[in-house]
Design a protein around this motif. Sequence first.
Motif, PDB file in Angstrom:
ATOM      1  N   UNK A   1       0.692  -1.134   0.038  1.00  0.00           N
ATOM      2  CA  UNK A   1       0.017  -0.061  -0.078  1.00  0.00           C
ATOM      3  C   UNK A   1       0.922   1.269  -0.076  1.00  0.00           C
ATOM      4  N   UNK A   2       2.025   1.125   0.600  1.00  0.00           N
ATOM      5  CA  UNK A   2       2.766   2.507   0.754  1.00  0.00           C
ATOM      6  C   UNK A   2       4.058   2.412   0.072  1.00  0.00           C
ATOM      7  N   UNK A   3       4.351   1.572  -0.833  1.00  0.00           N
ATOM      8  CA  UNK A   3       5.626   1.704  -1.478  1.00  0.00           C
ATOM      9  C   UNK A   3       5.614   2.488  -2.621  1.00  0.00           C
ATOM     10  N   UNK A   4       4.614   2.773  -3.385  1.00  0.00           N
ATOM     11  CA  UNK A   4       4.612   3.546  -4.409  1.00  0.00           C
ATOM     12  C   UNK A   4       4.813   5.062  -3.882  1.00  0.00           C
ATOM     13  N   UNK A   5       4.213   5.280  -2.709  1.00  0.00           N
ATOM     14  CA  UNK A   5       4.404   6.713  -2.136  1.00  0.00           C
ATOM     15  C   UNK A   5       5.637   6.715  -1.536  1.00  0.00           C
ATOM     16  N   UNK A   6       6.407   5.785  -1.206  1.00  0.00           N
ATOM     17  CA  UNK A   6       7.811   5.734  -0.532  1.00  0.00           C
ATOM     18  C   UNK A   6       8.758   6.118  -1.777  1.00  0.00           C
ATOM     19  N   UNK A   7       8.285   5.427  -2.861  1.00  0.00           N
ATOM     20  CA  UNK A   7       9.178   5.572  -4.002  1.00  0.00           C
ATOM     21  C   UNK A   7       8.974   7.087  -4.488  1.00  0.00           C
ATOM     22  N   UNK A   8       7.879   7.783  -4.362  1.00  0.00           N
ATOM     23  CA  UNK A   8       7.561   9.098  -4.753  1.00  0.00           C
ATOM     24  C   UNK A   8       8.672   9.931  -3.853  1.00  0.00           C
ATOM     25  N   UNK A   9       8.647   9.716  -2.670  1.00  0.00           N
ATOM     26  CA  UNK A   9       9.465  10.245  -1.777  1.00  0.00           C
ATOM     27  C   UNK A   9      10.788  10.094  -1.876  1.00  0.00           C
ATOM     28  N   UNK A  10      11.375   8.973  -2.464  1.00  0.00           N
ATOM     29  CA  UNK A  10      12.670   8.638  -2.502  1.00  0.00           C
ATOM     30  C   UNK A  10      12.913   9.402  -4.050  1.00  0.00           C
ATOM     31  N   UNK A  11      12.272   9.212  -5.058  1.00  0.00           N
ATOM     32  CA  UNK A  11      12.672  10.242  -6.154  1.00  0.00           C
ATOM     33  C   UNK A  11      12.944  11.591  -5.901  1.00  0.00           C
ATOM     34  N   UNK A  12      12.006  12.295  -5.030  1.00  0.00           N
ATOM     35  CA  UNK A  12      11.931  13.580  -4.758  1.00  0.00           C
ATOM     36  C   UNK A  12      13.464  14.029  -3.938  1.00  0.00           C
ATOM     37  N   UNK A  13      13.942  12.919  -3.136  1.00  0.00           N
ATOM     38  CA  UNK A  13      15.212  13.158  -2.443  1.00  0.00           C
ATOM     39  C   UNK A  13      16.238  12.981  -3.421  1.00  0.00           C
ATOM     40  N   UNK A  14      16.256  12.100  -4.448  1.00  0.00           N
ATOM     41  CA  UNK A  14      17.330  11.920  -5.413  1.00  0.00           C
ATOM     42  C   UNK A  14      17.292  13.138  -6.103  1.00  0.00           C
ATOM     43  N   UNK A  15      16.380  13.942  -6.520  1.00  0.00           N
ATOM     44  CA  UNK A  15      16.296  15.031  -7.256  1.00  0.00           C
ATOM     45  C   UNK A  15      16.926  16.283  -6.595  1.00  0.00           C
ATOM     46  N   UNK A  16      16.223  16.339  -5.162  1.00  0.00           N
ATOM     47  CA  UNK A  16      17.012  17.463  -4.297  1.00  0.00           C
ATOM     48  C   UNK A  16      18.417  17.033  -3.978  1.00  0.00           C
ATOM     49  N   UNK A  17      18.978  15.920  -3.881  1.00  0.00           N
ATOM     50  CA  UNK A  17      20.186  15.636  -3.701  1.00  0.00           C
ATOM     51  C   UNK A  17      21.082  16.137  -5.013  1.00  0.00           C
ATOM     52  N   UNK A  18      20.520  15.788  -6.013  1.00  0.00           N
ATOM     53  CA  UNK A  18      21.362  15.949  -7.385  1.00  0.00           C
ATOM     54  C   UNK A  18      21.229  17.575  -7.743  1.00  0.00           C
ATOM     55  N   UNK A  19      20.224  18.354  -7.450  1.00  0.00           N
ATOM     56  CA  UNK A  19      20.375  19.821  -7.591  1.00  0.00           C
ATOM     57  C   UNK A  19      21.106  20.600  -6.849  1.00  0.00           C
TER      58      UNK A  19
END
Length: 964
Positions: A648-666
């Motif tokens: 139930x929560x994996x897709x939402x956690x993956x959304x937060x993970x992607x936002x963290x990846x892009x924030x770290x990249x920027x």
Amino acid sequence: MATDRMQMTLLFFGILSFCAVLGSNNTYVYTSGYNDSQVVLTEQSMSCEQTTCNLYPNSTETREKLERFLKSGLKVIEYRLLLNGIPIKLSEAKYYKADTWVRAQQKHGRTLLTLAFNYDIMSLWMLSIGTSSLQVNLQESIHGCFQKLPDKCRIQKIQHLLFRDLDPNSTESTSFKTGDASICNPLVRDVDGYGEFLYNCCGIHKQKLECQYQLPDIWVRILNYMIDITMYSVILVAPLMAPKWLYKFTKTEHTYVAKLNKPLKKTMYVSKSKPTDLVFGHTFTPKDTENFPKLNLLLATNQVPRDKIVPIEISQMDIAPGPESLLTEQNIPVGILTMLYRLIFQCRIRKWSACNPYCSASILGSCYETCEVTWLHVWKAIGAVFFVGVIIPTPYYIRLLIYYVFESEEITARKVALQNLRLAEIYESNLIQYLTPTHPAFIVAYVLYFLSCIIYVMVLYGVIGTGKVQNVIQESFDDLNQIKYRKVLSMPLGVLLLPLKRCGIFGLLIGPIYWAIFFIPAVILALLYGLPTMYLTFRMFLNTQTSFKRFVRRQAGAKSRLGMLKDDMRELYDWMKTVNVTQKPDEARPKLQLSRAKRIRLMAVQLVAAVGCLLLIYAILIMFSQIVALAVQMFALTLMGAVVNAGAVLKYLSLLFLIGVYANDAFTDVYNTYVTLNQHITRNLYGRISEASEYALLRTSEQENRAFKTERPDIECETEFECDDLSKKKAKHYRTHNLVLFLDANDRPMIPRKLFDKICQIEVAGSPGPVFKRMTGAFQYLMTIVIFLVFVFVIVATFGDIYDVSSANQTLAAVIGGFLPLLFRNFLKPPRGGTSYQSAIIWKSKLEEAIGYYFESWPIADLDIHPPVKDANLESDDAGIVEQTDTSTAPSIEEHVSPQEFASLVPENSNDVLRIPYRTQSMSEISMSMTESLCVDIFIKLNPREHDENNEHDMMELTMQSNV
């Protein structure tokens, strides 16, 4: 015999039950009715069944809603039972929440009941997935009959309804018959006079109703133990986490020396009282000169005349840059939090064109423009109060918010139930729930926290009366940071091996007696040293004894075996008595010559300071421990919820993970850009300052912290503003020109932060430019990516629901779609410009301009002064003897000659500090009929009780500091 067999049978079943609880993950174990620790009810009362009083819901909508819950596969359904709109109550106090019943499905649901009652908020609502609550409005078959029944019959009537899923006319539900579901209600169990809160769960087993306490399984208990261990460990080691600037009470830790091409010619006046007929440029109090070893050595040896205007020369500047004033190659002030902190709390926003006139304006406006208090002072004070009172304790405020919103009602109900049952409360490693935030202990902790903030500011700015607090705290933390834990661990080991060392194999015979006496004290001493909080506690009390003698090991001569053993015993005794394991054997502090009354008074003052400091530290530790416990518990339960409800929560956690990846990249890209710029600046300065390269080749023992200047032939010191001098705007500061490179004793190069900020303002094609613009661009890029990710997830979720796509496939599709911008950026985007701008002519020109016109003021760390000339008219070689100078070359008072002109008449000669006397002009020879006050550059105010001629101990200590 029958009684023995009965006892053996009960013991056998008890052992089986205990093994079942430990060996099985499912704590819902059906056992016989003899084990009182688990089975609490096994009854079918015919009298209760024969009553015609029954309960049933007053609406069919409740039944339909329950059916939807059951079809959706909920694991926990919490019933809130209302009878005629009023919560159901029972007469027995142990049923403190008689209106709350839970339908727990399978092992998952029953395990949730063994967690903390606030597991939903502590897991960020991840464990609440698959749970719901249902309010059930009931009515009686005969009005008022339910209240006339005993509690035993009331409970049975409620269970009769809930086991039939709110349908009183049907039989038991299939899930109850198979043992997959249970009906549970919270209650209080008496455990040796203490009240334990848990759930009593009832299920149908072999067509028989059995109820038992729901106890946590072994993994839940291990998790609780780990949370407790983490919390207590943090409390014991928390002092090591304190940053050094917090207890150093100074803005710097190192002093740097900057050599001057031309010495500064100044005048100085030393006295115990400040004369009113002179004007001083810089005034140094005894508090300011406390850490000036070079100046204090001159004053202690009476090499500077008192109550006289003394011409001096300063050939080198001893400066003390603050911890934030210098930047290493990898440490740069770039980041969202750093930018906000500097803009708001350091008031850097005043440099904006719109804010600069406002910040420098008086708070009284044009009505009284001479008022020195500006809006900048007001907002700095507000920012400091906001930072100390709001930002720093924000985690604790979050803890209080969680308590009052999610925990207060349950905690209040539990305390009332325990009070009615006259049971004591069990401490469950949660001090806020145990005492409540309004307990007097917490009130005292709040007061002490804000009091510590006030005292810290007072100590930082040298307010009179706070010196003892500073000494106790600073010395205790310094000793804590100097402990060598390997030596601490060797204490018990040394005790074990000492008999074998002296007696050989015969030490095994006398060893047990020796170990029984000395091993336990050695272990206790090692624990006191190894646990920072415990060490800091007794260390603060020991630091109150300023005359405490440190252990000095004596040289042992040729002695007998018995004498050597006695020496070893004395050595062990002194070893255990030692208060600082980092002290070298040949070190000793000079003993202060104080009278008994003064010593007792001094120890009493320092004892009060130590007690106050300990209260402050423990108050902060109490609040800090609750924050740590909250963070650890939230992390553990959130991780548990993510694992249990991964679908139930994996897709939402993956959304937060992607936002963290892009924030770290920027933001990492921005950081790396300015790190490259900082490295380029450091290499550029290293290359143009040859003296720095030569100095770095010296041995470490020959090096000191140095600051280097870079000179440009096309920029001359044409005005006084451009020259190295005492600052005209900041008291007790040097103003330097082109002091751009700092090199510590470990050859670590650093540049001033102000210079870095100035170079960052250079805007040419390809250059990084201002940090604020670069960070704004990175934030805009991140917001664009976030909008794209939200669109991807909305599209995936929409089509997933339409075409009934599994949760795993939805997550996979969302992750692939979310990584597309990163793939395009790294593989399809043209390569970046890199550092090509550094070779551009316009960049080099602007860099040269920024470095050439760089000025900054630095705090004075010491005054390395010497006389400007060895006067031939003075024949005495004694350093402390001062004779009258030849007045034929001295200016007359009527000419109103400044002290600088007076000093310029003295020829330059030697740098000898100890042998060459100063030329002086006595105050008695200065006419008091001057129309203007005479200006003196430096005034040194002496403490009347210090720098006496006969104080040999002060002079010895100052000599040691100066040599260091």
